[in-house]
Design an enzyme around this catalytic site. Structure first.
Site, PDB file in Angstrom:
ATOM      1  N   GLU A   1       1.370  -4.669  10.763  1.00  0.00           N
ATOM      2  CA  GLU A   1       2.687  -5.230  11.111  1.00  0.00           C
ATOM      3  C   GLU A   1       3.095  -4.821  12.534  1.00  0.00           C
ATOM      4  OE1 GLU A   1       4.184  -3.751   7.299  1.00  0.00           O
ATOM      5  OE2 GLU A   1       5.074  -5.734   6.979  1.00  0.00           O
TER       6      GLU A   1
ATOM      7  N   GLY B   1       1.744  -1.405   7.406  1.00  0.00           N
ATOM      8  CA  GLY B   1       2.626  -1.287   8.563  1.00  0.00           C
ATOM      9  C   GLY B   1       1.858  -1.206   9.877  1.00  0.00           C
TER      10      GLY B   1
HETATM   11  N1  CO8 Z   1      -0.688   7.270   3.917  1.00  0.00           N
HETATM   12  C1  CO8 Z   1      -0.959   8.566   3.738  1.00  0.00           C
HETATM   13  N2  CO8 Z   1      -2.188   9.107   3.768  1.00  0.00           N
HETATM   14  C2  CO8 Z   1      -3.196   8.248   3.958  1.00  0.00           C
HETATM   15  C3  CO8 Z   1      -3.009   6.860   4.157  1.00  0.00           C
HETATM   16  C4  CO8 Z   1      -1.676   6.371   4.135  1.00  0.00           C
HETATM   17  N3  CO8 Z   1      -1.366   5.084   4.357  1.00  0.00           N
HETATM   18  N4  CO8 Z   1      -4.201   6.282   4.311  1.00  0.00           N
HETATM   19  C5  CO8 Z   1      -5.099   7.268   4.242  1.00  0.00           C
HETATM   20  N5  CO8 Z   1      -4.514   8.447   4.001  1.00  0.00           N
HETATM   21  C6  CO8 Z   1      -5.106   9.760   3.826  1.00  0.00           C
HETATM   22  C7  CO8 Z   1      -5.700   9.914   2.414  1.00  0.00           C
HETATM   23  O1  CO8 Z   1      -4.696  10.250   1.488  1.00  0.00           O
HETATM   24  C8  CO8 Z   1      -6.684  11.047   2.649  1.00  0.00           C
HETATM   25  O2  CO8 Z   1      -5.975  12.274   2.720  1.00  0.00           O
HETATM   26  P1  CO8 Z   1      -6.599  13.618   2.103  1.00  0.00           P
HETATM   27  O3  CO8 Z   1      -7.824  13.874   2.938  1.00  0.00           O
HETATM   28  O4  CO8 Z   1      -5.508  14.598   2.296  1.00  0.00           O
HETATM   29  O5  CO8 Z   1      -6.901  13.295   0.674  1.00  0.00           O
HETATM   30  C9  CO8 Z   1      -7.222  10.718   4.021  1.00  0.00           C
HETATM   31  O6  CO8 Z   1      -6.236   9.914   4.676  1.00  0.00           O
HETATM   32  C10 CO8 Z   1      -8.516   9.961   3.955  1.00  0.00           C
HETATM   33  O7  CO8 Z   1      -8.348   8.851   3.088  1.00  0.00           O
HETATM   34  P2  CO8 Z   1      -9.452   8.369   2.029  1.00  0.00           P
HETATM   35  O8  CO8 Z   1     -10.061   9.572   1.389  1.00  0.00           O
HETATM   36  O9  CO8 Z   1      -8.822   7.361   1.132  1.00  0.00           O
HETATM   37  O10 CO8 Z   1     -10.534   7.730   3.004  1.00  0.00           O
HETATM   38  P3  CO8 Z   1     -11.367   6.375   2.817  1.00  0.00           P
HETATM   39  O11 CO8 Z   1     -12.216   6.283   4.045  1.00  0.00           O
HETATM   40  O12 CO8 Z   1     -12.026   6.351   1.490  1.00  0.00           O
HETATM   41  O13 CO8 Z   1     -10.294   5.182   2.826  1.00  0.00           O
HETATM   42  C11 CO8 Z   1      -8.396   3.909   3.629  1.00  0.00           C
HETATM   43  C12 CO8 Z   1      -9.479   4.954   3.969  1.00  0.00           C
HETATM   44  C13 CO8 Z   1      -9.041   2.543   3.463  1.00  0.00           C
HETATM   45  C14 CO8 Z   1      -7.424   3.900   4.813  1.00  0.00           C
HETATM   46  C15 CO8 Z   1      -7.665   4.295   2.331  1.00  0.00           C
HETATM   47  O14 CO8 Z   1      -7.224   5.653   2.475  1.00  0.00           O
HETATM   48  C16 CO8 Z   1      -6.469   3.446   2.067  1.00  0.00           C
HETATM   49  O15 CO8 Z   1      -6.591   2.382   1.476  1.00  0.00           O
HETATM   50  N6  CO8 Z   1      -5.254   3.900   2.489  1.00  0.00           N
HETATM   51  C17 CO8 Z   1      -4.030   3.242   2.165  1.00  0.00           C
HETATM   52  C18 CO8 Z   1      -3.783   2.035   3.023  1.00  0.00           C
HETATM   53  C19 CO8 Z   1      -2.505   1.339   2.617  1.00  0.00           C
HETATM   54  O16 CO8 Z   1      -2.281   1.035   1.462  1.00  0.00           O
HETATM   55  N7  CO8 Z   1      -1.621   1.067   3.608  1.00  0.00           N
HETATM   56  C20 CO8 Z   1      -0.343   0.454   3.377  1.00  0.00           C
HETATM   57  C21 CO8 Z   1       0.685   1.492   3.203  1.00  0.00           C
HETATM   58  S1  CO8 Z   1       2.274   0.821   2.739  1.00  0.00           S
HETATM   59  C22 CO8 Z   1       2.914   0.189   4.182  1.00  0.00           C
HETATM   60  O17 CO8 Z   1       2.305   0.259   5.221  1.00  0.00           O
HETATM   61  C23 CO8 Z   1       4.250  -0.441   4.114  1.00  0.00           C
HETATM   62  C24 CO8 Z   1       4.829  -0.752   5.495  1.00  0.00           C
HETATM   63  C25 CO8 Z   1       6.100   0.014   5.725  1.00  0.00           C
HETATM   64  C26 CO8 Z   1       6.476   0.153   7.152  1.00  0.00           C
HETATM   65  C27 CO8 Z   1       5.469   0.818   8.071  1.00  0.00           C
HETATM   66  C28 CO8 Z   1       5.920   1.093   9.405  1.00  0.00           C
HETATM   67  C29 CO8 Z   1       5.071   0.801  10.583  1.00  0.00           C
END
Ligand code: CO8
Length: 265
Positions: free
Chosen positions: A119, A116
């Site tokens: 997006e 998102g």
């Molecule tokens: N949602 C919630 N928490 C997140 C997200 C996320 N999208 N991304 C990162 N975090 C959190 C992790 O859970 C973690 O939290 P905690 O410290 O409490 O465990 C913290 O941020 C750090 O994350 P990582 O430990 O994973 O850190 P890395 O440096 O290893 O990785 C990344 C960072 C690459 C961002 C990895 O966390 C990742 O891949 N995140 C998910 C990205 C993703 O899949 N995004 C798509 C989500 S679905 C979506 O967007 C659908 C669109 C719907 C509409 C949106 C409206 C605008």
């Protein structure tokens, strides 16, 4: 209370001369992941700027680590279908408030622009991206697909086969690739993203707000209308500008060899 006087939990709002409004997405602990509060607050600010005559260009940015990492997966993971639909209603409100905003919207992107987050970037008019940014639509890895316009705007911006490649694989890509495929306007050194966004916003803020609004609407319309219908709508918009003072000011300034001072009337 005006949006100008409010404090928001998920975004920081500021104003700079001349006539620039800045919205900084601010959930740094979660890579600016988007939850309902962020959508509500961002919508309110975008709508405020849409109607605010003092704002002539908008910048949306994140921080150095993330523009936004997409939907907050923790907040949405237990949604049922109807809650998901309601969530996307809020997403649509924000996306269309960017796309239909009377003011040009510049995305200043550093770090991650995922799901998102990307997006949102694709709804912005001008996209300035840091050279170390990472972009992608990884939803396929979560058992969903990009539902905030990704399947619509990616093919319109780049190409249908590239949209399929990046949406089907969910693979991240670099800023350089994003520029090459036409998804963003320019890639600059990460430390210069905000300066370049300001420079662009300043340029846009100096133009006639009336002509800017009509130009934006007509360009967006070109994505949906056939060329004849689009050209007819363009004709009406263009002619209408001759009823305002800005068109007279712009043309007189040219003839008098001076800079135009557009008032937006
Ligand atoms: N949602 C919630 N928490 C997140 C997200 C996320 N999208 N991304 C990162 N975090 C959190 C992790 O859970 C973690 O939290 P905690 O410290 O409490 O465990 C913290 O941020 C750090 O994350 P990582 O430990 O994973 O850190 P890395 O440096 O290893 O990785 C990344 C960072 C690459 C961002 C990895 O966390 C990742 O891949 N995140 C998910 C990205 C993703 O899949 N995004 C798509 C989500 S679905 C979506 O967007 C659908 C669109 C719907 C509409 C949106 C409206 C605008």
């Amino acid at each position: 209370m005006s949006y100008r006087d409010k404090q928001y939990d998920t975004c920081i709002v500021s104003f700079e001369e001349p006539n620039i409004g800045i919205i900084q997405i601010n959930r740094p602990k979660a890579f600016n992941a988007v939850n309902e509060k962020l959508l509500d607050e961002t919508f309110e600010v975008l709508e405020g700027m849409h109607y605010d005559p003092e704002v002539r260009a908008i910048i949306i940015c994140g921080n150095e680590n993330a523009f936004a990492a997409g939907a907050d997966i923790k907040a949405v993971k237990d949604f049922n279908a109807f809650q998901a639909r309601n969530f996307l209603d809020k997403v649509h409100k924000v996306i269309f408030m960017i796309e239909d905003n009377h003011k040009p919207v510049v995305a200043a992107v550093n770090g991650l622009a995922l799901g998102g987050g990307l997006e949102l970037v694709m709804a912005c008019d001008i996209r300035i991206v840091g050279d170390t940014a990472t972009l992608g639509l990884p939803e396929m890895n979560l058992g969903i697909f990009p539902g905030a316009g990704g399947t619509q705007r990616f093919p319109r911006n780049a190409s249908i086969c590239l949209a399929k490649q990046y949406i089907f694989t969910g693979e991240f890509f670099t800023a350089a690739i994003a520029e090459k495929i036409g998804l963003v306007n320019m890639v600059v050194p990460a430390a210069e993203v905000m300066d370049q966004a300001r420079k662009m916003a300043k340029k846009l803020a100096r133009k006639s707000p009336l002509a800017m609004r009509e130009a934006k609407q007509n360009i967006n319309n070109s994505m949906n209308a056939d060329i004849k219908a689009g050209s007819r709508a363009e004709q009406v918009s263009w002619s209408m500008l001759f009823s305002g003072a800005d068109q007279k000011e712009g043309m007189n300034a040219f003839i008098e060899n001076r800079k135009a001072d557009f008032k937006g009337v």
